[in-house]
Scaffold this motif. Structure first.
Motif, PDB file in Angstrom:
ATOM      1  N   THR A 108     -81.107  44.576 -36.138  1.00 56.40           N
ATOM      2  CA  THR A 108     -81.760  44.511 -37.447  1.00 56.40           C
ATOM      3  C   THR A 108     -80.877  45.190 -38.492  1.00 56.40           C
ATOM      4  O   THR A 108     -80.208  46.185 -38.182  1.00 56.40           O
ATOM      5  N   TYR A 161     -81.074  47.039 -42.045  1.00 58.36           N
ATOM      6  CA  TYR A 161     -81.915  47.637 -43.083  1.00 58.36           C
ATOM      7  C   TYR A 161     -81.046  47.920 -44.300  1.00 58.36           C
ATOM      8  O   TYR A 161     -80.055  48.629 -44.192  1.00 58.36           O
ATOM      9  N   MET A 183     -85.100  43.875 -44.799  1.00 57.80           N
ATOM     10  CA  MET A 183     -84.844  43.939 -43.372  1.00 57.80           C
ATOM     11  C   MET A 183     -84.495  42.549 -42.849  1.00 57.80           C
ATOM     12  O   MET A 183     -85.267  41.596 -43.005  1.00 57.80           O
ATOM     13  N   ILE A 218     -83.564  40.315 -39.523  1.00 64.28           N
ATOM     14  CA  ILE A 218     -83.625  40.300 -38.063  1.00 64.28           C
ATOM     15  C   ILE A 218     -82.644  39.251 -37.559  1.00 64.28           C
ATOM     16  O   ILE A 218     -82.652  38.107 -38.035  1.00 64.28           O
ATOM     17  N   ASP A 245     -81.257  37.496 -34.021  1.00 63.96           N
ATOM     18  CA  ASP A 245     -81.483  37.334 -32.576  1.00 63.96           C
ATOM     19  C   ASP A 245     -80.290  36.584 -31.992  1.00 63.96           C
ATOM     20  O   ASP A 245     -80.044  35.432 -32.335  1.00 63.96           O
ATOM     21  N   VAL A 262     -82.822  35.403 -38.094  1.00 64.23           N
ATOM     22  CA  VAL A 262     -84.186  34.885 -37.929  1.00 64.23           C
ATOM     23  C   VAL A 262     -84.897  34.863 -39.277  1.00 64.23           C
ATOM     24  O   VAL A 262     -85.476  33.879 -39.690  1.00 64.23           O
ATOM     25  N   THR A 263     -84.833  36.007 -39.965  1.00 68.68           N
ATOM     26  CA  THR A 263     -85.494  36.105 -41.269  1.00 68.68           C
ATOM     27  C   THR A 263     -85.000  37.346 -41.997  1.00 68.68           C
ATOM     28  O   THR A 263     -84.457  38.271 -41.378  1.00 68.68           O
ATOM     29  N   THR A 264     -85.206  37.355 -43.285  1.00 62.22           N
ATOM     30  CA  THR A 264     -84.985  38.565 -44.079  1.00 62.22           C
ATOM     31  C   THR A 264     -86.250  38.801 -44.882  1.00 62.22           C
ATOM     32  O   THR A 264     -86.755  37.868 -45.523  1.00 62.22           O
ATOM     33  N   GLN A 265     -86.743  40.013 -44.816  1.00 64.14           N
ATOM     34  CA  GLN A 265     -87.992  40.298 -45.526  1.00 64.14           C
ATOM     35  C   GLN A 265     -87.847  41.562 -46.362  1.00 64.14           C
ATOM     36  O   GLN A 265     -87.260  42.557 -45.918  1.00 64.14           O
TER      37      GLN A 265
END
Lengths: 291, 165
Positions: free
Chosen positions: B95, B97, B126, B128, B130, B135-138
């Protein structure tokens, strides 16, 4: 002709919507869960997907079947914090956030008591700080009652009860008038933590000596040296005897032994003897005829 | 002149990139911290070391290297973050940050000076990843409660816990 075209268009829109609905994944998340408790996450849609639960305290990944409920057993997610949940399907991704909060029941205390040794009779001389944790070592941020109790050897007890703020609270206590060990206990719910505080005599308060001839010399001895609360000052404390006489001065440093200091000084006629320890000055003795 | 420009341009670009990476930091004025007065010098050191801890956390969780936590974390905070890194490693996840804003308020300074607590409303992105696939950024906004304790040369984070605002 116009109606037939509109009907066809409506049919196409409906079919497209239905297709989209089967492919879109929707995530049903709890808003908050208590650390270590069982919980479930609901998803809609069809097909397989991967569910991620990510925070700085923990990371989980599960293969899930869309449209089914994913269950998490007690203890699976036990670190308090803010988590994001991400459900990744074949054609779409759904995100959400939720919180894991510490359990309300305190399970452990981090208790700092200072100092571990201090003089007797000191107002607010002892401080205690308590951080409250749950069973998973999460800081319990909800206000929690903490009780501090200081019990002295003579049975005197001081008690304070205070609420935590952001998981921490503190207090101050007085040291007892009587020397000895004191038990300092902090407790919250069933969690208890104990520290031992050693209360030692304070500075000497009264100092008095006497002198007697001893052959050609003078034997000087103090009365038992005590602090202002009457506790015996520890052996090893230095007492200074000073003799001033015509043309000279003699000084002897003597450690307390069994509560008193004793030594021999030259017996000059007209000499002045004085005694001191720390910041305390004792009595004076004039020896001989001339004062 | 041309040569000087060639040198100056990457330098300015680097400064700009560095500045862009720095989060916006706001420190709330401290009214009462409880039993002990906080000196300005101590406050500055605590904030500096706490922000540095975020930098270490970011690197450690991105590279899955628990040793990067050593300089800035101790106790429960370090154990929990190291455990997260172990989980990430086992899952093949990492991850990233990127903290973008901190609104910090110092809330407690213990009477013997052995712990200091702050509350930080932090915003971060954040991401992620994999098995090297994003996968995603939030964007996340959370309220962190941190307790720092003094060590030989710096303040280290001993408790590090987020909750909703």
């Amino acid at each position: 002709m116009k109606f037939r075209f509109a009907f066809l268009l409506a049919g196409l829109v409906l079919a497209a919507t239905q297709l989209a609905l089967t492919q879109t994944v929707v995530l049903g998340l709890p808003k908050t869960i208590e650390a270590g408790s069982a919980f479930s996450i609901q998803s809609t849609g069809a097909g397989k997907a991967v569910l991620y639960i990510v925070g700085s305290g923990q990371v989980l990944r599960r293969d899930v079947q869309l449209g089914e409920t994913t269950f998490f057993a007690p203890g699976d997610l036990h670190n308090a914090g803010r988590y994001i949940a991400v459900l990744v399907g074949a054609s779409s991704t759904e995100n959400g956030e939720f919180d894991v909060t510490a359990a309300r029941q305190p399970a452990a205390l981090s208790f700092l008591a200072k100092p571990s040794r201090l003089p007797v009779d000191l107002h607010d001389g002892i401080s205690g700080v308590a951080y409250v944790f749950d069973t998973y070592r999460n800081l319990v941020l909800a206000p929690t009652q903490v009780s501090f109790q200081l019990s002295n050897i003579n049975g005197a007890v001081q008690t304070r009860t205070v609420l935590t703020h952001n998981g921490v609270t503190w207090t101050k206590m007085d040291s007892a008038a009587k020397e000895g060990a004191a038990r300092f206990v902090a407790s919250a719910g069933n969690a208890t933590s104990t520290r031992v505080i050693q209360q030692v005599p304070g500075d000497p308060c009264h100092l008095r000596m006497s002198a007697q001839p001893s052959g050609q010399r003078l034997a000087v001895v103090t009365e038992p040296v005590r602090d202002c609360s009457g506790n015996a000052v520890p052996d090893g404390t230095i007492v200074t005897f000073t003799e001033t006489y015509k043309g000279g001065e003699a000084t002897v440093d003597v450690p307390l032994k069994r509560g008193v200091a004793r030594t021999e000084m030259p017996a000059y006629n007209g000499a002045k003897l004085s005694v001191a320890t720390g910041v305390v000055v004792g009595n004076e003795i004039y020896w001989g005829n001339v004062r | 002149m041309k040569k000087a420009l060639f040198i100056a341009y990457p330098l300015f670009a680097a400064i700009f990139v560095l500045a862009a990476d720095q989060p916006a930091v706001r420190v709330e004025p401290t009214n009462s911290l409880g039993p002990r007065t906080l000196e300005k010098q101590t406050e500055t050191a605590v904030i500096r070391d706490y922000l540095q801890a975020w930098h270490s956390l970011s690197g450690a969780l991105e590279q899955n290297r628990a040793d990067l936590l050593d300089a800035d974390f101790v106790g429960f905070a370090k154990e929990k973050l190291a455990s997260t890194i172990r989980e990430q490693t086992e899952l093949g996840v990492h991850t990233h940050y990127q903290d973008t804003a901190h609104d910090i308020q110092l809330t407690f300074y213990s009477p013997e000076g052995l712990s200091i607590q702050l509350v930080d409303t932090v915003e971060y992105d954040m991401q992620i990843v994999d098995h090297e696939k994003p996968v995603t950024t939030q964007h996340v906004r959370a309220r962190y409660v941190a307790v720092l304790t003094p060590t030989e040369v710096r303040w280290k984070v001993r408790i590090f816990q987020a909750e909703s605002e």
